[in-house]
Design an enzyme around this catalytic site. Structure first.
Site, PDB file in Angstrom:
ATOM      1  N   GLY A  11     -53.681  28.943 -15.094  1.00  0.00           N
ATOM      2  CA  GLY A  11     -54.686  29.342 -14.116  1.00  0.00           C
ATOM      3  C   GLY A  11     -54.899  30.842 -14.221  1.00  0.00           C
ATOM      4  CE  LYS A  37     -51.687  18.474 -13.407  1.00  0.00           C
ATOM      5  NZ  LYS A  37     -52.165  18.205 -12.039  1.00  0.00           N
ATOM      6  CB  VAL A  80     -44.611  21.348 -15.023  1.00  0.00           C
ATOM      7  CG1 VAL A  80     -43.222  21.686 -14.503  1.00  0.00           C
ATOM      8  CG2 VAL A  80     -45.014  22.295 -16.146  1.00  0.00           C
ATOM      9  CD  GLU A 168     -66.986  30.763  -1.957  1.00  0.00           C
ATOM     10  OE1 GLU A 168     -66.064  30.201  -2.564  1.00  0.00           O
ATOM     11  OE2 GLU A 168     -67.456  31.863  -2.296  1.00  0.00           O
ATOM     12  CG  ASP A 296     -53.232  29.889  -5.035  1.00  0.00           C
ATOM     13  OD1 ASP A 296     -53.495  31.096  -5.157  1.00  0.00           O
ATOM     14  OD2 ASP A 296     -54.099  29.003  -4.917  1.00  0.00           O
ATOM     15  CD  GLN A 313     -59.559  40.404  -4.894  1.00  0.00           C
ATOM     16  OE1 GLN A 313     -59.622  41.517  -5.379  1.00  0.00           O
ATOM     17  NE2 GLN A 313     -60.180  40.071  -3.769  1.00  0.00           N
TER      18      GLN A 313
END
Ligand code: NAD
Length: 391
Positions: A11, A37, A80, A168, A296, A313
């Protein structure tokens, strides 16, 4: 210390970390394995645009072999399933085991359902490109079915949660629904779009004037806000609200929150109630040396001692910082504490409008704010060398 570096997750954090680490360390100093993945990096900050909008899936899918070509980074496609930090091993779904000397865990977040009955089973979510494709196919099928079935639930759309993700998505829906209705020959007044939020207002915690701008823009495009109304249960096609009311809708999307990846919790890393792992000032797990936890699934506190919101960011800045820490682990030297530089936050409200804060105080709205968001996206793509990678 050995020098097999294994990075879990391609990511924002993991990919930047792989690319930067290879800039600092030669292939003879460290091998780098990036486990992911899929064989592509997905631009998940744009998922709402492909879920109901006109953006192609392809523009969100960055092939890893293209961005990592000639970088001496081994791409290991796999899921994983377990991290064993005591044995310094990672297990993949296909039965393979990978041993490491230095580990970077950047597996991202998962949807938080808060134990709400039926939510996980009956609501769409937007955490991956495949989920966005499912939602788009479903929304299109609702319009295709309506002329045959004439059920108004097919034209009722409910988005649960009015954080950045919910707003959004609602903005994209508000832009796309008139087009979809017109293509299906359905009167637009039959179409209903709800945004349900438990907090007293939308975008909780964001600046009141920008929230008002967002609310007015979306209401003008037909969005019906139900605020201060938690969703308490979901059944197939039915949303139950705390007020006792229900909304019958064929399309229910949940954007009510995220939590750290369960694999991180199961691995025994010390985590908070939202499954985010505690790390030191160098992004290293507080209970396992040589394991960095980014993005995250990490808990990073700001000057006020409150967790930074998990954003792209922040993730890529952590990836870049971690590359320097890995360099010091291999070559020695003094590490500098991680200090994020948050450039602001912008929420799109469809493709022609947005609200946002740039820096600490500059506020932007309208097309200009959307262009700022686009520019930061472009900056990111150029950082990872992917401006043309998905063409
Ligand atoms: P969030 O936690 O920020 O928002 C979830 C919302 O759902 C909250 O407003 C919450 O009150 C509401 N909610 C929770 N339970 C509910 C219930 N039972 N019924 C109705 N509403 C309920 O989650 P998110 O929007 O997915 O954002 C996650 C993180 O990603 C945040 O840190 C956000 O800032 C970041 N993000 C940033 C951007 C951007 O910068 N453009 C875009 C998307 C997400």
């Amino acid at each position: 210390m050995g020098n097999r570096i294994v990075i879990l997750g391609a990511g924002y954090a993991g990919l930047v970390c792989a690319l930067q680490t290879r800039k600092y360390l030669t292939a003879s100093e460290a091998s780098i394995t990036l486990v992911n993945k899929h064989n592509y990096h997905q631009l998940i900050t744009l998922l709402h645009e492909t879920a109901v909008g006109a953006r192609s899936d392809r523009s969100l899918r960055i092939p890893l072999d293209k961005v990592l070509a000639d970088k001496d980074v081994q791409i290991q496609k796999g899921t994983v399933v377990k991290i064993d930090p005591s044995a310094k091993q990672v297990a993949l779904e296909d039965g393979q085991t990978i041993s490491y000397d230095l580990l970077v865990v950047a597996l991202g977040s998962e949807t938080e359902y808060f134990g709400i009955p039926g939510l996980k089973e009956h609501a769409y979510t937007l955490k991956s490109l495949n989920q966005a494709r499912l939602l788009r196919a479903h929304v299109e099928s609702c319009f295709a079915r309506y002329p045959l079935e004439r059920r108004r639930e097919l034209l009722r759309f409910v988005v649960g949660g009015a954080g950045f993700s919910g707003i959004e998505l609602v903005g994209e829906f508000a832009d796309a629904l008139p087009r979809l209705a017109s293509e299906a020959g359905v009167p637009l007044e039959y179409v209903e779009l709800y945004n349900v939020e438990a907090a007293p207002g939308i975008l909780p915690g964001f600046d009141a004037d920008l929230v008002k701008t967002a609310e007015e823009s979306l209401k003008a495009r037909g969005v019906r806000f139900l605020t201060g109304v938690p969703i308490t249960q979901v059944e197939p096609g039915i949303v139950h609200l705390k007020t006792g009311d229900t909304i019958e809708a064929e399309t229910i999307v949940w954007t009510g929150g995220v939590r750290g990846n369960q694999i991180v919790v199961d691995a025994g890393f010390e985590t908070d109630a939202r499954g985010r792992a505690k790390v030191n000032a160098y992004l290293e797990s507080v209970n396992y040396e040589g394991v960095y936890i980014l993005g995250d699934c990490a808990l990073i506190l700001n000057e006020q001692g409150r967790p930074y919101p998990p954003t792209a960011q922040l993730a890529w800045q952590m990836g870049a910082a971690c590359a320097k820490y890995l360099y010091h682990d291999v070559r020695g030297g003094v590490k500098e504490e991680f200090r994020p530089n948050i450039a602001g936050a912008i929420a799109s409200l469809g493709r022609k409008d947005a609200i946002g804060k740039i820096g600490r105080s500059f506020k932007a709205t309208g097309k200009m704010a959307y262009l700022f968001k686009d520019a930061s996206q472009y900056r990111y793509l150029s950082k990872i060398g992917a401006v043309f990678a998905n063409r």
